[in-house]
Design an enzyme around this catalytic site. Structure first.
Site, mmCIF file in Angstrom:
data_model
loop_
_atom_site.group_PDB
_atom_site.id
_atom_site.type_symbol
_atom_site.label_atom_id
_atom_site.label_comp_id
_atom_site.label_asym_id
_atom_site.label_seq_id
_atom_site.Cartn_x
_atom_site.Cartn_y
_atom_site.Cartn_z
ATOM 1 C CD GLU A 8 4.856 -15.195 4.929
ATOM 2 O OE1 GLU A 8 4.425 -14.101 4.497
ATOM 3 O OE2 GLU A 8 6.065 -15.445 5.037
ATOM 4 C CE1 TYR A 63 5.651 3.035 0.437
ATOM 5 C CE2 TYR A 63 7.744 2.831 1.583
ATOM 6 C CZ TYR A 63 7.015 3.172 0.452
ATOM 7 O OH TYR A 63 7.661 3.642 -0.649
ATOM 8 C CG ASN A 96 -1.996 0.991 1.205
ATOM 9 O OD1 ASN A 96 -1.773 2.183 1.337
ATOM 10 N ND2 ASN A 96 -3.204 0.497 1.001
ATOM 11 C CB CYS A 130 3.355 -10.778 5.160
ATOM 12 S SG CYS A 130 4.561 -9.661 5.867
HETATM 13 N N1 THU Z 1 6.879 -10.010 3.123
HETATM 14 C C1 THU Z 1 6.040 -11.088 3.093
HETATM 15 O O1 THU Z 1 5.081 -11.137 2.316
HETATM 16 N N2 THU Z 1 6.302 -12.107 3.951
HETATM 17 C C2 THU Z 1 7.323 -12.128 4.856
HETATM 18 O O2 THU Z 1 7.405 -13.022 5.685
HETATM 19 C C3 THU Z 1 8.339 -11.079 4.815
HETATM 20 C C4 THU Z 1 8.013 -9.889 3.996
HETATM 21 C C5 THU Z 1 6.587 -8.896 2.231
HETATM 22 C C6 THU Z 1 6.156 -7.645 2.942
HETATM 23 C C7 THU Z 1 6.525 -6.577 1.935
HETATM 24 O O3 THU Z 1 5.466 -6.448 1.000
HETATM 25 C C8 THU Z 1 7.739 -7.161 1.217
HETATM 26 O O4 THU Z 1 7.745 -8.551 1.499
HETATM 27 C C9 THU Z 1 9.065 -6.546 1.668
HETATM 28 O O5 THU Z 1 9.184 -6.584 3.045
#
Ligand code: THU
Length: 161
Positions: free
Chosen positions: A75, A68, A65, A73
């Site tokens: 997961e 930020y 977004n 994430c």
């Molecule tokens: N990110 C994830 O989707 N999973 C994680 O476990 C670590 C980080 C994403 C969040 C953000 O969109 C990008 O990776 C960089 O941090």
């Protein structure tokens, strides 16, 4: 006073080809899902695919977004989708991959702290371990038997009794 120690065991494979067929398929799907992540700010595209205890599959990818901290994430997108679509079914195994558009994507990366807490909640909610398969777009693969292993001395509902 006594000294305590926390250890856990996990598996490391040289490549996806060494995995059992079901796990290999899940990881290959997670690699494909990285491409539909919405990550215009970090260019770090994460894909996750879960196999549920009833055999259904659910996917998640990171959703960023312009503000930020609003980003989510992969997961936690996956866990929310699984919980919404199949509220009574535990996640059995999650494969997580990433495609770093401005760097390398050939070594496994682990879920962030927030995601570890969310994975732990899912495990305690269903009393069912969540296996985690970690790998980039190529290279080594880690298989962790339960998400809770990634969060020692954790805070759970038990602590609120
Ligand atoms: N990110 C994830 O989707 N999973 C994680 O476990 C670590 C980080 C994403 C969040 C953000 O969109 C990008 O990776 C960089 O941090």
């Amino acid at each position: 006073m006594s000294h305590k120690q926390y250890t856990f065991h996990f598996e490391e494979y040289d490549s996806v080809e060494e995995l059992a067929a079901g796990d290999a398929a899940l990881l290959k799907e997670a690699r494909e899902v990285t491409e539909i992540a919405y990550a215009p700010y970090s260019s770090f595209k994460v894909g996750a695919v879960a196999r549920l205890a009833n055999g259904e599959k659910v996917i998640g990818s990171n959703q960023e977004n312009a503000s930020y901290p609003v980003g989510i994430c992969a997961e936690r997108v996956l866990l929310s989708a699984a919980s919404a679509l199949h509220p009574a079914v535990p996640v059995d195994t999650i494969a997580i991959s990433y495609h770093n558009l401005h760097g390398s994507s050939d070594a496994p990366v682990s879920p962030c702290g927030l995601c570890r807490q969310s994975l732990l909640e899912h495990e305690t909610r269903f009393s069912h371990p969540v296996r985690i398969i970690l790998s980039g777009m190529e290279g080594k693969v880690l298989v962790i038997p339960a998400a809770s292993m990634l969060l020692p001395l954790s805070f759970t509902r038990e602590n609120m009794k």
